[in-house]
Design an enzyme around this catalytic site. Structure first.
Site: not given
Ligand code: PBG
Length: 330
Positions: A197, A252
């Site tokens: 991520k 992601k």
């Molecule tokens: C939180 C999380 C995030 C997303 C999914 N879980 C945001 C972040 O890490 O700030 C993002 C998903 C999206 O942008 O559609 N941990």
């Protein structure tokens, strides 16, 4: 064999031969629908930065879950948008067994038992500072955060969540969560790790949707989420999460990281998922709204790219509308 004996247009000349040589398919079973949950009754609240996406009360989450199941979508991913009064420094609401997300999971599993339910493990919807972990003296302490993430994961498993999805990027959390689940006999609870991520700009609209952007302010998540310059490191992350007991892994965001999806899919025998994140969805939606391209075709093309790269499934806010246009979709 070269031109004129080889003419690749021969296999493109009619619909039947194009269908015959088609290499990748998009199916409703590839799609996972993210849903934002709010407290209340029979209420939908539009997310301004995500055109067409609403925050839903639990009754409407159930209605939407039913629709998803009918369309052949295997699972939904639930994200709570919790009231500011429930946010705290340590995010303790994250392990409250009667929290909004736990009530949503129980209600949805009771109403639509065959629909998979995936829940994030991370503190950001619950903390006043908007970080995924605890915040002590300006830093996010890894091991202390993992201790509370385990409590959050067990609370979700107890509520009936099928898939625990740690999205926090702390080191070692998958192993600790797996061990805790085994110990409490949640042996069948799956772990989908957000393994690679990245610290991305494309989460902006999501942070609006769950209300963590105002809390986060100018801060960023670069001390725990990955640097977008790196790809070898993504493979290390994935390898560790698998070794620690992840059943499935995620990359992601999606479209800017197709190379990483491909590398992970080729490098590991584990189902790989991609998240077409909020910013990607918003770009496609706004582009279509402006008449720059056809919405349905653009979503199909963007999602097929994930299949081509080797993703087993894709989280997308467009899951319902896309599934409805696919064979078998109604
Ligand atoms: C939180 C999380 C995030 C997303 C999914 N879980 C945001 C972040 O890490 O700030 C993002 C998903 C999206 O942008 O559609 N941990």
């Amino acid at each position: 064999m070269v031109f004129p004996y080889t003419r690749l247009r021969r296999t493109r000349q009619t619909s039947w031969v194009r269908r015959l040589v088609q290499e990748n398919y998009l199916l409703p079973s590839d799609l996972i629908l993210p849903l934002f949950v709010i407290d209340g009754d029979n209420c939908r609240e539009p997310v301004e930065s995500l055109p067409g996406v609403d925050r839903l009360t639990i009754d409407l989450v159930i209605e939407t879950g039913r629709r998803a199941a009918q369309l052949g979508i295997p699972a939904v991913a639930l994200f709570p948008a919790v009231h500011a009064s429930l946010k705290s420094d340590d995010g303790a609401e994250a392990w409250n067994p009667d929290s909004l997300i736990c009530r949503a999971v129980r209600a949805l599993k009771a109403a639509v038992p065959d629909l998979g339910v995936i829940c994030d493990v991370a503190l950001d919807p619950y903390t006043t500072h908007g970080h995924d972990g605890l915040l002590k003296d300006g830093v996010i302490p890894n091991d202390e955060t993992v201790e509370v993430l385990v409590r959050q994961a067990l609370t979700l498993a107890e509520a009936g969540c099928d898939v625990i999805a740690p999205s926090d990027m702390m080191d070692g959390r998958v192993g600790v969560i797996r061990a805790a689940l085994e110990e409490r006999s949640y042996t069948d609870t799956l772990i989908l790790s957000y393994a690679a991520k990245y610290a991305s700009s494309f989460y902006g609209p999501f942070r609006d949707a769950v209300g963590s952007s105002s809390a986060l302010g100018a801060a960023d998540k670069t001390t725990y989420q990955m640097d977008s310059a790196n790809s070898a490191e993504a493979l290390r992350e994935v390898g560790l999460d698998i070794a620690e007991g992840a059943d499935m892994v995620m990359v992601k965001p999606g479209m800017p990281y197709l190379d990483v999806i491909r590398d992970v899919a080729q490098g590991f025998d584990v189902p790989v998922f991609a998240y077409q994140v909020s910013g990607e969805y918003a770009m496609l939606s706004l582009g279509a709204e402006r008449g720059l391209f056809d919405r349905t075709k653009a979503f199909h093309e963007s999602l097929l790219a994930f299949k081509r790269a080797g993703a087993r499934g894709i989280l997308t806010y467009a899951a319902l509308e896309v599934a409805a246009t696919l064979p078998g979709g109604r």
